[in-house]
Scaffold this motif. Structure first.
Motif, short mmCIF file in Angstrom:
data_model
loop_
_atom_site.label_atom_id
_atom_site.label_comp_id
_atom_site.label_asym_id
_atom_site.label_seq_id
_atom_site.Cartn_x
_atom_site.Cartn_y
_atom_site.Cartn_z
N ILE A 107 0.85 -1.21 0.00
CA ILE A 107 0.00 0.00 0.00
C ILE A 107 0.88 1.26 0.00
N ARG A 108 1.94 1.19 0.79
CA ARG A 108 2.84 2.35 0.83
C ARG A 108 3.48 2.55 -0.55
N GLY A 109 3.85 1.46 -1.18
CA GLY A 109 4.41 1.53 -2.54
C GLY A 109 3.42 2.15 -3.51
N ASN A 110 2.15 1.71 -3.41
CA ASN A 110 1.08 2.29 -4.26
C ASN A 110 0.99 3.80 -4.08
N LEU A 111 1.04 4.23 -2.81
CA LEU A 111 0.94 5.66 -2.52
C LEU A 111 2.10 6.43 -3.16
N TYR A 112 3.31 5.92 -2.95
CA TYR A 112 4.48 6.60 -3.54
C TYR A 112 4.41 6.58 -5.06
N GLU A 113 3.94 5.45 -5.61
CA GLU A 113 3.83 5.33 -7.07
C GLU A 113 2.89 6.40 -7.62
N SER A 114 1.74 6.59 -6.93
CA SER A 114 0.77 7.57 -7.42
C SER A 114 1.30 9.00 -7.29
N MET A 115 2.27 9.17 -6.38
CA MET A 115 2.86 10.51 -6.20
C MET A 115 4.10 10.68 -7.09
N GLU A 116 4.39 9.64 -7.89
CA GLU A 116 5.58 9.61 -8.75
C GLU A 116 6.88 9.75 -7.96
N ARG A 117 6.84 9.27 -6.71
CA ARG A 117 8.09 9.20 -5.94
C ARG A 117 8.63 7.79 -6.14
N ASN A 118 9.27 7.62 -7.30
CA ASN A 118 9.56 6.27 -7.80
C ASN A 118 10.55 5.49 -6.93
N THR A 119 11.58 6.18 -6.42
CA THR A 119 12.60 5.46 -5.63
C THR A 119 11.97 4.87 -4.38
N GLU A 120 11.14 5.69 -3.68
CA GLU A 120 10.49 5.19 -2.46
C GLU A 120 9.49 4.07 -2.78
N ALA A 121 8.81 4.21 -3.93
CA ALA A 121 7.87 3.16 -4.34
C ALA A 121 8.62 1.85 -4.52
#
Length: 467
Positions: A107-121
């Motif tokens: 879920i955290r990865g999904n959130l970062y992905e949607s924010m385009e914070r790719n490294t954290e995703a």
């Protein structure tokens, strides 16, 4: 004193929901075990009522403060409710209770992905990979992130890993096709799907994607075979019928294509694109009434479909109803102002109506939008030539040659114009270039200026190149 009732997971989930709603109505306090709460939350999620589901997570957390599952469910619901900061906070609390739950990182990865914070995703998805039992969806999300980063080769690697784990992951199959498309690597795409089909011969999605890859390689017969297999496995696969229809159109098998397009109507609602495609087939068969009738159905369904408006114009043009055709061409152009084909049709119709200035303007737009359209350059120059504007005609052909140095017909036309203007030595220079480029096309010169067939100098030069 308030009485506590306890309801457990042995209860029917529906019963748990009823008891929960009764508790809310009565402003009471019943006790539910964790499984019963999960059932109630899932019930509201299925009902597409995230607000109620969130309310249940609050009750569940109060009664089961050490169960990470309710914080995770809450985070999922907060994501859906577009409250990312609260979702992050819920996940942090869940991680303190049960750091080894893969869902936290997904879920955290999904959130970062949607924010385009790719490294954290990616960091979170990698962590989820270590913890989860089934990882194909995680691998798919990692591929999405690499796509967002523009790294399609790495995305392909992860999509293949995903499919290795779950051959039936349709999303991964389609994303893989998309990546190969972007990289314009259809050969490798064909190779992959062939291998895949060896292991999984009944995957309709793999056959379908193989058909699409063959289509992009212009191997239409092979594409049709692949679509046929997809349809054989899944007989209501409307997209496969539609793409098979397109492949038949490319083979100029218009009557067959119409039949195949019509088959899509058995499995999905007719749509504007299919009506438009059928209209185009009838147009190619020169059955203009049928063509017009399908184009009209198309624009009725989707008034923004420029191609269908244009199609109506083409059918009228064919019947020499140029004034009416122009009306529909312009409707199409309003929807797609930078379409060179639309401008070309308008130029031609204006010319046939004797609107010379308008025709010139439209041809100017065609060659500006598509400088590689040799026919448009020829037609444009021709209008100027007919108006006795020889300098203008020569200038246009000079621009055409600059953009299309390989097109022999442009040099031959230039020769004709230079002769007409009396610039004989330059005309003979251009004739040499034309004959060097393509000696077979010298007849173009005589089509334009038949009197040159009597010109001994020209005939001698031509004979030097054609013998």
């Amino acid at each position: 004193m308030e009485e506590d009732f306890e309801f457990g997971f042995t209860e029917d989930p529906k019963f748990s929901v009823e008891r929960y709603e009764e508790m809310i109505r009565n402003h009471d306090q019943y006790f539910f075990d964790a499984q019963a709460f999960e059932n109630i939350i899932d019930y509201y999620i299925e009902k597409n009522d995230p607000a109620k589901a969130l309310q249940v997570t609050e009750y569940a957390r109060n009664q089961h403060p050490f169960a990470a599952i309710f914080l995770i469910k809450q985070a999922q619901l907060l994501v859906v409710s577009n409250k990312p900061n609260e979702a992050f906070a819920a996940l942090d609390k869940a991680a303190m209770l049960e750091a080894s739950d893969a869902d936290i990182y997904i879920i955290r990865g999904n959130l970062y992905e949607s924010m385009e914070r790719n490294t954290e995703a990616l960091e979170n998805y990698e962590k989820a990979l270590e913890l989860a039992e089934e990882t194909d969806e995680i691998l798919l999300h990692i591929a999405y992130v690499y796509q967002n980063m523009g790294d399609y080769d790495t995305a392909i690697t992860y999509l293949k890993l995903c499919l290795k784990q779950n051959m039936e992951n349709q999303d991964a199959l389609y994303e893989l096709a998309f990546c190969y498309d972007v990289l314009d690597n259809q050969q490798e795409s064909v190779q992959f799907y062939m291998q895949y089909i060896d292991n999984e011969p009944y995957s309709y999605a793999a056959w379908y994607n193989l058909g699409n890859a063959y289509t992009k390689l212009s191997l239409f017969e092979k594409a049709i075979d692949a679509y046929d297999y997809a349809i054989l496995i899944k007989d209501n696969f409307a997209s496969a019928y539609f793409n098979k229809g397109n492949a038949l159109v490319n083979l100029e098998k218009y009557a067959e294509a119409i039949e195949v397009y019509r088959q899509t109507f058995e499995y999905e609602q007719p749509n504007a694109d299919t009506y438009c495609a059928i209209g185009e087939c009838y147009e190619k068969l020169e059955q203009m009434d049928d063509a017009r009738s399908f184009y009209k159905k198309s624009v009725k369904m989707d008034p923004k479909l420029a191609d269908a408006w244009f199609g109506i114009g083409v059918t009228l043009d064919f019947e020499e109803r140029y004034f009416e055709a122009l009306h529909f061409y312009k409707k199409a152009l309003d929807l797609d102002i930078a379409n060179a084909d639309f401008w070309f049709a308008i130029a031609d119709a204006e010319y046939k109506l004797g609107h010379i200035t308008e025709a010139e303007h439209a041809y100017e737009k065609v060659v500006e939008l598509n400088p590689l359209d040799v026919d448009a350059w020829l037609d444009y120059s021709s209008i100027l030539y007919e108006q006795q504007n020889l300098s203008g005609a020569i200038e246009v052909i000079a621009s055409a040659i600059k953009n299309n140095p390989e097109a022999a017909e442009l040099y031959y036309r230039m020769v004709a114009y230079l002769f007409a203007k009396g610039e004989y030595s330059e005309a003979l220079n251009q004739l040499e270039i034309a004959l060097t480029t393509d000696p077979e096309k010298h007849y173009i010169l005589f089509d334009y200026l038949p009197q040159l067939q009597e010109n001994k100098v020209i005939i001698d030069i031509i004979n030097r190149y054609t013998r």
